[in-house]
Design a protein around this motif. Structure first.
Motif, short mmCIF file in Angstrom:
data_model
loop_
_atom_site.label_atom_id
_atom_site.label_comp_id
_atom_site.label_asym_id
_atom_site.label_seq_id
_atom_site.Cartn_x
_atom_site.Cartn_y
_atom_site.Cartn_z
N THR A 63 -9.86 1.29 3.43
CA THR A 63 -8.52 1.04 2.90
C THR A 63 -8.50 1.12 1.37
OG1 THR A 63 -8.87 -1.34 2.76
CG2 THR A 63 -7.93 -0.51 4.81
N SER A 64 -7.31 1.44 0.86
CA SER A 64 -7.05 1.37 -0.57
C SER A 64 -5.55 1.10 -0.73
CB SER A 64 -7.41 2.69 -1.27
OG SER A 64 -7.16 2.61 -2.66
N THR A 65 -5.21 0.38 -1.77
CA THR A 65 -3.81 0.09 -2.05
C THR A 65 -3.52 0.44 -3.50
OG1 THR A 65 -4.31 -2.19 -2.64
CG2 THR A 65 -3.63 -1.79 -0.38
N PRO A 66 -2.29 0.83 -3.80
CA PRO A 66 -1.97 1.10 -5.19
C PRO A 66 -1.73 -0.20 -5.95
CG PRO A 66 -0.06 1.52 -3.82
CD PRO A 66 -1.19 1.14 -2.90
N SER A 67 -2.20 -0.24 -7.15
CA SER A 67 -1.94 -1.36 -8.05
C SER A 67 -0.93 -0.86 -9.08
CB SER A 67 -3.23 -1.81 -8.71
OG SER A 67 -2.98 -2.82 -9.64
N CYS A 68 0.24 -1.49 -9.07
CA CYS A 68 1.34 -1.00 -9.91
C CYS A 68 1.80 -2.08 -10.89
CB CYS A 68 2.52 -0.60 -9.04
SG CYS A 68 2.13 0.69 -7.84
#
Length: 85
Positions: A63-68
């Motif tokens: 998994t990976s998620t965007p950091s915004c």
């Protein structure tokens, strides 16, 4: 996949996107492990590039998620990996 096979994950952003992808994580490091190998250059700004190897039978998620800015996460990336043998 079978043991000793590997998956290269490269997540990219557009040049104008202020978000960046977090490092790819595994839900089970006894099934999939991060390979500490030199890669051919760095990913573009905001991207991530990792290689995971299958080391034992089982199932794991990568998994990976965007950091915004502002904490917004519009999308997540994940893949389920089944390892046999």
């Amino acid at each position: 996949m079978t043991g000793c096979q590997a998956i290269l994950v490269e997540a990219l952003n557009s040049a104008t996107d202020p978000c960046h992808w977090t490092t790819v994580q595994t839900t089970d490091s006894s099934v999939m492990t991060l390979l500490p190998i030199p890669l051919p250059g760095l990913p573009p700004p905001g991207g991530t590039l990792k290689v995971y190897a299958a080391i034992s039978s089982g199932q794991a998620m990568l998994t990976s998620t965007p950091s915004c800015p502002g904490g917004s996460t519009e999308q997540n990336w994940s893949v389920s990996v089944d390892v046999t043998g």
